[in-house]
Design a protein around this motif. Structure first.
Motif, PDB file in Angstrom:
ATOM      1  N   GLN A 309       0.827  -1.203   0.000  1.00 60.49           N
ATOM      2  CA  GLN A 309       0.000   0.000   0.000  1.00 60.49           C
ATOM      3  C   GLN A 309       0.871   1.267   0.000  1.00 60.49           C
ATOM      4  OE1 GLN A 309      -2.982   0.368   3.254  1.00 60.49           O
ATOM      5  NE2 GLN A 309      -2.232   2.481   3.371  1.00 60.49           N
ATOM      6  N   ILE A 310       1.947   1.270   0.789  1.00 59.46           N
ATOM      7  CA  ILE A 310       2.853   2.426   0.828  1.00 59.46           C
ATOM      8  C   ILE A 310       3.499   2.636  -0.544  1.00 59.46           C
ATOM      9  CG2 ILE A 310       5.019   3.300   1.814  1.00 59.46           C
ATOM     10  CD1 ILE A 310       4.183   1.852   4.451  1.00 59.46           C
ATOM     11  N   ARG A 311       3.876   1.534  -1.182  1.00 59.70           N
ATOM     12  CA  ARG A 311       4.513   1.625  -2.497  1.00 59.70           C
ATOM     13  C   ARG A 311       3.512   2.018  -3.589  1.00 59.70           C
ATOM     14  NH1 ARG A 311       6.019  -4.015  -4.516  1.00 59.70           N
ATOM     15  NH2 ARG A 311       3.755  -3.951  -4.757  1.00 59.70           N
ATOM     16  N   ASP A 312       2.368   1.345  -3.650  1.00 57.23           N
ATOM     17  CA  ASP A 312       1.458   1.496  -4.784  1.00 57.23           C
ATOM     18  C   ASP A 312       0.448   2.633  -4.629  1.00 57.23           C
ATOM     19  OD1 ASP A 312       2.738  -0.707  -5.788  1.00 57.23           O
ATOM     20  OD2 ASP A 312       1.240  -2.121  -5.024  1.00 57.23           O
ATOM     21  N   VAL A 313      -0.005   2.868  -3.407  1.00 54.67           N
ATOM     22  CA  VAL A 313      -1.058   3.876  -3.197  1.00 54.67           C
ATOM     23  C   VAL A 313      -0.462   5.207  -2.750  1.00 54.67           C
ATOM     24  CG1 VAL A 313      -3.224   4.394  -2.003  1.00 54.67           C
ATOM     25  CG2 VAL A 313      -2.672   2.013  -2.617  1.00 54.67           C
ATOM     26  N   GLU A 314       0.440   5.144  -1.731  1.00 59.55           N
ATOM     27  CA  GLU A 314       1.010   6.397  -1.210  1.00 59.55           C
ATOM     28  C   GLU A 314       2.222   6.866  -2.025  1.00 59.55           C
ATOM     29  OE1 GLU A 314       1.745   6.348   3.039  1.00 59.55           O
ATOM     30  OE2 GLU A 314       0.143   4.905   3.375  1.00 59.55           O
ATOM     31  N   ASN A 315       2.815   5.948  -2.802  1.00 57.98           N
ATOM     32  CA  ASN A 315       4.051   6.245  -3.540  1.00 57.98           C
ATOM     33  C   ASN A 315       5.153   6.778  -2.639  1.00 57.98           C
ATOM     34  OD1 ASN A 315       3.575   5.506  -6.273  1.00 57.98           O
ATOM     35  ND2 ASN A 315       2.044   7.150  -6.327  1.00 57.98           N
ATOM     36  N   LYS A 316       5.316   6.150  -1.482  1.00 58.29           N
ATOM     37  CA  LYS A 316       6.327   6.608  -0.526  1.00 58.29           C
ATOM     38  C   LYS A 316       7.413   5.569  -0.318  1.00 58.29           C
ATOM     39  CE  LYS A 316       3.785  10.210   1.692  1.00 58.29           C
ATOM     40  NZ  LYS A 316       2.935  10.626   2.780  1.00 58.29           N
ATOM     41  N   SER A 317       8.512   6.012   0.327  1.00 60.03           N
ATOM     42  CA  SER A 317       9.669   5.125   0.472  1.00 60.03           C
ATOM     43  C   SER A 317       9.744   4.522   1.883  1.00 60.03           C
ATOM     44  CB  SER A 317      10.955   5.906   0.188  1.00 60.03           C
ATOM     45  OG  SER A 317      11.060   6.990   1.102  1.00 60.03           O
ATOM     46  N   VAL A 318      10.283   3.305   1.959  1.00 62.86           N
ATOM     47  CA  VAL A 318      10.489   2.619   3.243  1.00 62.86           C
ATOM     48  C   VAL A 318      11.940   2.163   3.331  1.00 62.86           C
ATOM     49  CG1 VAL A 318       9.722   0.733   4.755  1.00 62.86           C
ATOM     50  CG2 VAL A 318       8.114   1.715   3.111  1.00 62.86           C
ATOM     51  N   VAL A 319      12.560   2.396   4.502  1.00 66.80           N
ATOM     52  CA  VAL A 319      13.883   1.821   4.772  1.00 66.80           C
ATOM     53  C   VAL A 319      13.773   1.028   6.075  1.00 66.80           C
ATOM     54  CG1 VAL A 319      15.007   3.795   3.651  1.00 66.80           C
ATOM     55  CG2 VAL A 319      14.831   3.742   6.142  1.00 66.80           C
ATOM     56  N   GLY A 320      14.733   0.135   6.303  1.00 60.17           N
ATOM     57  CA  GLY A 320      14.695  -0.688   7.512  1.00 60.17           C
ATOM     58  C   GLY A 320      15.563  -0.098   8.617  1.00 60.17           C
TER      59      GLY A 320
END
Ligand SMILES: [Zn+2]
Length: 425
Positions: A309-320
């Protein structure tokens, strides 16, 4: 056919609980040049219906497992504080200043030995097979031995330094491939009225808090009191006291003595009570573990849904955050890929510049939170979440968010002047 057998009792009466598939060794951080040669091993969690041991049954050569260990205990403040208190507490209860000898198995970079060395004991010894971490101990009043602890090593130590009044093995007793040999060594080296103390992740935390990320090749055993009692009785030893430890997402400290010795200390009621609880929870039966596996799978589905959802809907980045063995298990079990996660931050300089095993995420220093401002941080080191939130308030106050993956998927943000946690399912 190579039939799988229980590591404690050699029984074939075992049941598969979780199959992680083929997994790279959790401690084997690497460089891109090493990617093609990386080896993966089957990782399967089994329960023994005869001796109640929950275990990773697949064998990996221990010399491969611990060749270059990247875990420096001293880098974590919570651990430093814990070991200082631990050394004072057990010294006061069991040891005599100026006379007693203590040995630590798996002493890592000496975080606990330094605490013991301040307490005026006669002999303080640490043994650890990992060269790069034990070589950082330089104190003159600490004896270091760069080797595996075995019955043979115990014999040599006894000849040179005498019997030990206390042997400590914190956070390593679950990692020993030839556990019988090590236990024989402890029995041999321990003074008649000596005490063997170890802290190890407790199975109740693993089950209740769904900490499946604690499961990896290096971590072979997941102990219940029921399984340990049975095991030590085979060596003429008994658990006489316990202490729950909040560190490492729920550990248990076990106090072990030779049966009938150390008479001045009575058998603790806590031991009897925990045993009663474990029987009630079904830790001696397969059904409890199968139910656990089912609940674990549900958290995986929730986390993947959020990352997508973060990738496809919000278009936002995630790091660990936290490139530990736990991160590697979670990444591999959930099959998190580089479209969902960019890289992983870790505070230990020794890991920075390396890549995570199996998944090959680059590891960076925490400063990138400011220079690259990722939208979300997936906190793999979630058992240290409060320390991590405090350390990164600036990031949260700047609009950054954190994802806690377990025991339930949550999003942490800073809103209206305070920290807010939201459940995602
Ligand atoms: Zn068994």
């Amino acid at each position: 056919m190579n039939e799988l057998k229980c590591r404690f009792c050699q029984s074939s009466n075992i049941s598969l609980i979780i199959d992680f598939g083929n997994v790279a060794l959790a401690g084997a951080f690497l460089q891109p040049g090493q990617f093609p040669d990386e080896i993966k091993y089957p990782q399967q969690l089994y329960f023994c219906k005869d001796c109640f041991l929950l275990q990773i049954i697949n064998k990996v050569d221990p010399s491969v497992l611990f060749k270059d260990y990247f875990y420096f205990s001293s880098a974590i403040k919570t651990l430093r504080d814990h070991f200082a208190v631990f050394a004072q507490e057990v010294t006061k209860r069991f040891l005599t200043p100026g006379q007693s000898a203590v040995l630590e198995i798996g002493c890592n970079d000496g975080v606990m030995l330094r605490a013991f060395a301040k307490l005026d004991l006669k002999t303080v010894i640490g043994i650890d097979p990992s060269t790069n971490v034990i070589s950082t101990i330089k104190e003159p009043n600490i004896i270091t031995i760069n080797d595996f602890f075995t019955e043979k090593a115990a014999n040599e130590i006894k000849n040179k330094y005498g019997a030990m009044n206390m042997i400590v093995a914190n956070n390593v007793f679950a990692h020993i491939d030839d556990i019988q040999d090590v236990t024989r060594g402890i029995d041999l080296l321990l003074a008649k009225d000596g005490v063997f103390i170890f802290e190890v992740h407790y199975i109740g935390s693993l089950i209740n808090e769904l900490q499946y990320d604690m499961i990896y090749h290096e971590h072979l055993y997941y102990y219940s009191l029921l399984a340990l009692e049975k095991y030590f009785s085979g060596f003429g030893m008994e658990i006489f006291d316990i202490k729950p430890i909040p560190i490492h997402a729920g550990s248990m400290r076990y106090y072990v003595r030779k049966k009938g010795e150390l008479k001045q200390v009575p058998l603790s009621n806590d031991v009897i009570e925990l045993k009663r609880q474990e029987i009630g929870a079904g830790y001696d039966r397969e059904a409890a573990y199968l139910n656990y596996a089912h609940r674990v799978e549900k958290t995986k589905i929730a986390l993947i849904k959020l990352l997508d959802q973060i990738r496809d809907v919000e278009n936002k980045s995630v790091v660990g955050y936290g490139a530990s063995g736990r991160a590697n298990t979670l990444i591999q079990y959930c099959q998190i890929n580089n479209t969902q996660l960019k890289y992983i931050i870790d505070d230990a300089p020794a890991k920075q510049g390396f890549y995570t095993p199996g998944s090959h995420f680059p590891i960076k220093a925490r400063e990138v939170l400011e220079t690259e401002s990722p939208d979300y941080v997936l906190v793999f080191a979630w058992s240290f979440i409060n320390e991590i939130i405090n350390k990164n308030m600036k990031y949260l106050m700047g609009g950054g968010k954190m994802i806690i993956p377990l025991p339930a998927v949550k999003v942490v943000s800073y809103e209206d002047g305070k920290i807010k946690e939201e459940l995602y399912s």
